[in-house]
Design a protein around this motif. Structure first.
Motif, PDB file in Angstrom:
ATOM      1  N   MET A  34      -4.016  -9.252   0.687  1.00  6.70           N
ATOM      2  CA  MET A  34      -4.250  -8.093   1.547  1.00  6.70           C
ATOM      3  C   MET A  34      -5.597  -8.247   2.241  1.00  6.70           C
ATOM      4  O   MET A  34      -6.350  -9.152   1.945  1.00  6.70           O
ATOM      5  CB  MET A  34      -4.307  -6.809   0.710  1.00  6.70           C
ATOM      6  N   SER A  35      -5.912  -7.282   3.101  1.00  2.55           N
ATOM      7  CA  SER A  35      -7.228  -7.269   3.729  1.00  2.55           C
ATOM      8  C   SER A  35      -8.313  -7.084   2.663  1.00  2.55           C
ATOM      9  O   SER A  35      -8.161  -6.279   1.739  1.00  2.55           O
ATOM     10  CB  SER A  35      -7.259  -6.132   4.752  1.00  2.55           C
ATOM     11  N   ASN A  36      -9.391  -7.848   2.770  1.00  2.66           N
ATOM     12  CA  ASN A  36     -10.511  -7.715   1.829  1.00  2.66           C
ATOM     13  C   ASN A  36     -11.065  -6.289   1.862  1.00  2.66           C
ATOM     14  O   ASN A  36     -11.465  -5.728   0.852  1.00  2.66           O
ATOM     15  CB  ASN A  36     -11.645  -8.676   2.198  1.00  2.66           C
ATOM     16  N   THR A  37     -11.098  -5.731   3.070  1.00  2.00           N
ATOM     17  CA  THR A  37     -11.683  -4.406   3.271  1.00  2.00           C
ATOM     18  C   THR A  37     -10.834  -3.323   2.604  1.00  2.00           C
ATOM     19  O   THR A  37     -11.348  -2.462   1.892  1.00  2.00           O
ATOM     20  CB  THR A  37     -11.805  -4.120   4.771  1.00  2.00           C
ATOM     21  N   ALA A  38      -9.519  -3.378   2.839  1.00  2.00           N
ATOM     22  CA  ALA A  38      -8.629  -2.369   2.262  1.00  2.00           C
ATOM     23  C   ALA A  38      -8.641  -2.464   0.735  1.00  2.00           C
ATOM     24  O   ALA A  38      -8.654  -1.441   0.041  1.00  2.00           O
ATOM     25  CB  ALA A  38      -7.209  -2.555   2.791  1.00  2.00           C
ATOM     26  N   ALA A  61     -11.784  -0.861  -0.542  1.00  2.00           N
ATOM     27  CA  ALA A  61     -11.713   0.601  -0.433  1.00  2.00           C
ATOM     28  C   ALA A  61     -10.905   1.175  -1.596  1.00  2.00           C
ATOM     29  O   ALA A  61     -11.303   2.170  -2.212  1.00  2.00           O
ATOM     30  CB  ALA A  61     -11.096   1.011   0.901  1.00  2.00           C
ATOM     31  N   MET A  62      -9.784   0.528  -1.920  1.00  2.00           N
ATOM     32  CA  MET A  62      -8.956   1.041  -3.002  1.00  2.00           C
ATOM     33  C   MET A  62      -9.685   0.961  -4.346  1.00  2.00           C
ATOM     34  O   MET A  62      -9.732   1.930  -5.105  1.00  2.00           O
ATOM     35  CB  MET A  62      -7.644   0.275  -3.098  1.00  2.00           C
ATOM     36  N   VAL A 111       0.845  -1.198   0.000  1.00  2.00           N
ATOM     37  CA  VAL A 111       0.000   0.000   0.000  1.00  2.00           C
ATOM     38  C   VAL A 111       0.881   1.250   0.000  1.00  2.00           C
ATOM     39  O   VAL A 111       0.663   2.186  -0.757  1.00  2.00           O
ATOM     40  CB  VAL A 111      -0.938   0.013   1.231  1.00  2.00           C
ATOM     41  N   ASP A 160     -10.688  -6.417   8.312  1.00  2.00           N
ATOM     42  CA  ASP A 160     -11.511  -7.607   8.096  1.00  2.00           C
ATOM     43  C   ASP A 160     -11.927  -8.152   9.449  1.00  2.00           C
ATOM     44  O   ASP A 160     -11.187  -8.055  10.416  1.00  2.00           O
ATOM     45  CB  ASP A 160     -10.707  -8.705   7.385  1.00  2.00           C
ATOM     46  N   ILE A 195     -12.888   0.694  -5.002  1.00  2.00           N
ATOM     47  CA  ILE A 195     -14.070   1.561  -5.042  1.00  2.00           C
ATOM     48  C   ILE A 195     -13.643   3.014  -5.290  1.00  2.00           C
ATOM     49  O   ILE A 195     -14.259   3.733  -6.082  1.00  2.00           O
ATOM     50  CB  ILE A 195     -14.875   1.439  -3.717  1.00  2.00           C
ATOM     51  N   THR A 196     -12.543   3.424  -4.631  1.00  2.00           N
ATOM     52  CA  THR A 196     -12.067   4.793  -4.810  1.00  2.00           C
ATOM     53  C   THR A 196     -11.782   5.078  -6.281  1.00  2.00           C
ATOM     54  O   THR A 196     -12.097   6.150  -6.795  1.00  2.00           O
ATOM     55  CB  THR A 196     -10.757   5.008  -4.021  1.00  2.00           C
ATOM     56  N   PRO A 199     -17.373  -6.239   6.011  1.00  2.00           N
ATOM     57  CA  PRO A 199     -16.981  -4.835   5.818  1.00  2.00           C
ATOM     58  C   PRO A 199     -16.939  -4.413   4.340  1.00  2.00           C
ATOM     59  O   PRO A 199     -17.367  -3.298   4.024  1.00  2.00           O
ATOM     60  CB  PRO A 199     -15.604  -4.754   6.478  1.00  2.00           C
ATOM     61  N   ILE A 246     -18.832  -1.066   2.724  1.00  2.00           N
ATOM     62  CA  ILE A 246     -18.176  -0.019   1.935  1.00  2.00           C
ATOM     63  C   ILE A 246     -18.919   0.199   0.622  1.00  2.00           C
ATOM     64  O   ILE A 246     -19.178   1.332   0.214  1.00  2.00           O
ATOM     65  CB  ILE A 246     -16.705  -0.402   1.665  1.00  2.00           C
ATOM     66  N   ILE A 286      -9.299   3.923   4.925  1.00  2.00           N
ATOM     67  CA  ILE A 286      -9.518   2.480   5.064  1.00  2.00           C
ATOM     68  C   ILE A 286      -8.445   1.714   4.289  1.00  2.00           C
ATOM     69  O   ILE A 286      -7.891   0.727   4.761  1.00  2.00           O
ATOM     70  CB  ILE A 286     -10.920   2.084   4.551  1.00  2.00           C
ATOM     71  N   LEU A 288     -12.499   6.392   2.535  1.00  2.00           N
ATOM     72  CA  LEU A 288     -12.025   5.219   1.786  1.00  2.00           C
ATOM     73  C   LEU A 288     -10.495   5.192   1.752  1.00  2.00           C
ATOM     74  O   LEU A 288      -9.873   4.140   1.890  1.00  2.00           O
ATOM     75  CB  LEU A 288     -12.558   5.258   0.347  1.00  2.00           C
ATOM     76  N   ASP A 336      -0.039  -2.257  -4.933  1.00  2.00           N
ATOM     77  CA  ASP A 336      -1.384  -2.791  -5.187  1.00  2.00           C
ATOM     78  C   ASP A 336      -2.053  -2.091  -6.370  1.00  2.00           C
ATOM     79  O   ASP A 336      -2.672  -2.722  -7.213  1.00  2.00           O
ATOM     80  CB  ASP A 336      -2.256  -2.752  -3.916  1.00  2.00           C
TER      81      ASP A 336
END
Lengths: 466, 165
Positions: A153-157, A160-161, A115, B164, A163-164, A423, A427, B156, B153, A120
């Motif tokens: 990586m984290s599914n959430t992070a 977020a990337m 990151v 997670d 979607i941004t 999460p 998002i 995050i 975002l 990524d």
């Protein structure tokens, strides 16, 4: 004291903690009764969340150290129980640094480095290139890229990337075009699915791996991927086709542009090298035989040594996820060791159920739980019971504990029906592009397909490996 | 779930009404409390904090009967539980000295001159509440749609604001 929801949840948890001590439970020793109390309290707290879920996990470890360890308050008393010897407090503390936790920490280091130096984003750029500009293939490309990243990586992070980057582009599409919904939903769904692909993809995988290690079954990184990647690939294709079918797009062409160039500073090069080396050693475990949990320490040591990660990066890790997992592993230890897991399993007569039905029952319960609560917690509650089934021999001769545990770990990643399910779903909802009913409809269909595909893999494909 | 309040301190009823109307768009996510002077404001703040809730944003007039607004903001900035609260001076009459004091000692986040443009005020409020959530590390999930989603975002993705589970 006001009787609000939080207070009621706390009281219920405390009742759960004490109740098993007050009633005679045939076939369960005193240590088992204490463990049952801790298990009930944890389950109530995890379900109703009067305190954060990771806090519940460390409270579990606290209670184990005080009331179940040989060095705790009841140490001498527990030592007198026939046929039982209490565990050392070191075993419970040890879960906080168990090899599986170190494996995840290694993953955190790699994720933080990628990151920080934009690896990524660059990977996404390369992964998207072959998919061209036809909207349906761009969607598949987004899903492949999201799933690949979320596997490490984290599914959430990851969500977020992605979607941004994607939201400003779909904002330009016609508001009535269902393709907007396809894009907004394909990313969280692919992130949830992608987490299944590697041992470090998502925390429930850790619960499964740790429980299997306790039973002397070690699954290599490469074996996990050989087992899981085909399933992930199938499910990505299924989710892709289903989303396009549910929301037929009006747009023919769609282009996603990822800005940026590859960072070529020395620290960034260091990050790429360590990332490449670690992943290479992980996926070739079968060739060199060095455990992935040992290799995981390479990024932990090298990334700070090369000044790729600094103090503040390390502070920024999701340590609470490690606590959550460690508490789950620790609770699993006592469930098995005190005989509680086997005792709970004996309450139901499983002998009548075939191997397939066992997968179906555990999978369905896991799916149902994970719809509403943390996926990790759902795995934490179910995996020890699967171990109990294996250890007690209650399930008959053709029972395969390893596969059952894997089925649980995989199915808890599939519930993506509600915004609260995972999460990444939350998002995606926050973009305002989709409504809850869009997510519920497509998520339920895709999730149930995931459940079905997992059962099929459990019966026909997993047995080639275990 | 703990609530994040917006607090508005203003002695003129018409002005207070205007702010309430403008902040109405955030009402579902951020309940609004009002006070007519600093004494009442202290009571309201104490009540909110006693419930364990948060004060994300304080919109404060300067010239009011009794103590002035800047002095209250300076005091709140010294207190642990209101230090991170974003502080906005909404005024037509603050002199240079008072404004300097507010910037230097109350770490004023924003200055709104009367009369204000409602859209700008709402935009500022959203930005400041986003900053409050990022600084305090509160769960941003319930607020992502109303606040600065892009910024949340980014946090995050880069800072692991949500992990997670």
């Amino acid at each position: 004291m006001k009787l609000n929801k939080q207070t009621i949840a706390l009281l219920l948890g405390l009742i759960g903690l004490v109740a098993p001590l007050l009633m005679p439970l045939e076939g369960l020793n005193f240590a088992g009764q204490i463990t049952l109390g801790i298990f009930l309290m944890a389950a109530v707290f995890w379900l109703l969340e009067p305190i954060p879920i990771f806090a519940t996990s460390v409270v579990v470890i606290l209670l184990q150290v005080f009331f179940l360890s040989g060095q705790g308050l009841l140490g001498d008393y527990l030592g007198q129980i026939e046929g039982y010897s209490p565990q050392s407090f070191r075993d419970f503390y040890g879960t906080l640094a168990s090899p599986i936790i170190i494996l995840f920490l290694g993953g955190f280091c790699l994720a933080a480095a990628s990151v920080k130096y934009g690896l990524d984003r660059n990977l996404t750029r390369w992964l998207l290139r072959p998919f061209g500009t036809r909207s349906q293939y761009v969607c598949l490309g987004l899903m492949v890229a999201t799933a690949t990243l979320s596997a490490f990586m984290s599914n959430t992070a990851t969500t977020a990337m992605m979607i941004t980057v994607v939201i400003p582009i779909i904002a330009q599409l016609d508001k009535a075009d269902p393709f907007r919904k396809v894009v907004a939903l394909c990313i969280p769904f692919a992130a949830n699915i992608g987490g299944i692909a590697t041992p470090i993809g998502t925390p429930p995988n850790a619960i499964a791996l740790a429980a299997l290690r306790e039973q002397g079954i070690e699954i290599t990184f490469s074996t996990w991927m050989m087992v899981a990647v085909p399933l992930v690939a199938v499910m990505l294709l299924v989710a892709w086709r289903l989303l396009l079918w549910i929301f037929p797009p009006a747009t023919e062409r769609f282009e996603v542009k990822f800005e940026g160039t590859l960072d070529k500073s020395p620290a960034a090069i260091g990050a790429y090298c360590v990332f490449g080396l670690t992943v290479l050693l992980w996926v070739t475990e079968a060739l060199h035989g060095i455990s992935s949990t040992v290799i995981a320490f390479i990024p932990i040591a090298l990334l700070p040594a090369l000044s790729v990660l600094d103090k503040s990066d390390i502070r920024g890790f999701s340590w609470e996820v490690l606590w959550l997992v460690a508490g789950g592993i620790s609770l699993g230890l006592s469930l098995e060791q005190t005989g509680l897991a086997a005792w709970l399993v004996d309450l139901v007569s499983w002998g009548a159920l075939s191997g397939f039905m066992l997968f179906a029952v555990f999978g369905a319960v896991g799916f149902g739980l994970a719809l509403f609560i943390s996926n990790t917690v759902a795995a934490t509650i179910l995996v020890p019971l699967a171990v109990g089934l294996g250890v007690s021999g209650a399930a008959g001769a053709d029972f395969n504990m390893t596969i059952l545990i894997l089925v649980i770990a995989v199915t808890v990643s599939f519930p993506m029906v509600l915004p609260i399910s995972t999460p990444p779903n939350a998002i995606a909802m926050s973009t305002g592009i989709i409504q809850t009913k869009d997510m519920a409809r497509s998520g339920l269909i895709i999730g149930l397909c995931g459940f079905g595909v997992t059962l099929a893999f459990g019966v026909f494909y997993f047995p080639f490996f275990f | 779930m703990k609530k994040i309040y917006i607090l508005c301190i203003e002695d003129e009823p018409e002005v207070l009404e205007a702010i309430e109307r403008d902040m109405g768009v955030l009402e579902d996510s951020f309940p609004l409390e009002t006070a007519e002077n600093t004494t009442e404001a202290r009571q309201v703040i104490a009540e909110i904090l006693e419930q364990g809730d948060h004060i994300g944003l304080i919109l404060c007039d300067h010239v009011m009967p009794g103590e002035n607004g800047v002095d209250l903001l300076v005091e709140l900035n010294k207190q642990e539980k209101t230090r991170a609260s974003r502080k906005v001076l909404v005024t037509g009459q603050a002199g240079l000295d008072a404004t300097i004091q507010a910037v230097n000692e109350a770490e004023l986040s924003h200055y709104v001159a009367k009369p204000w443009d409602p859209e700008k005020l709402i935009a500022a409020a959203k930005l400041l509440l986003t900053e409050y959530i990022l600084e305090t590390g509160l769960d941003p999930k319930p607020y992502m749609e109303v606040l600065d989603g892009a910024r949340l975002l980014k946090a995050i993705h880069e800072k692991g604001l949500i992990s997670d589970s």
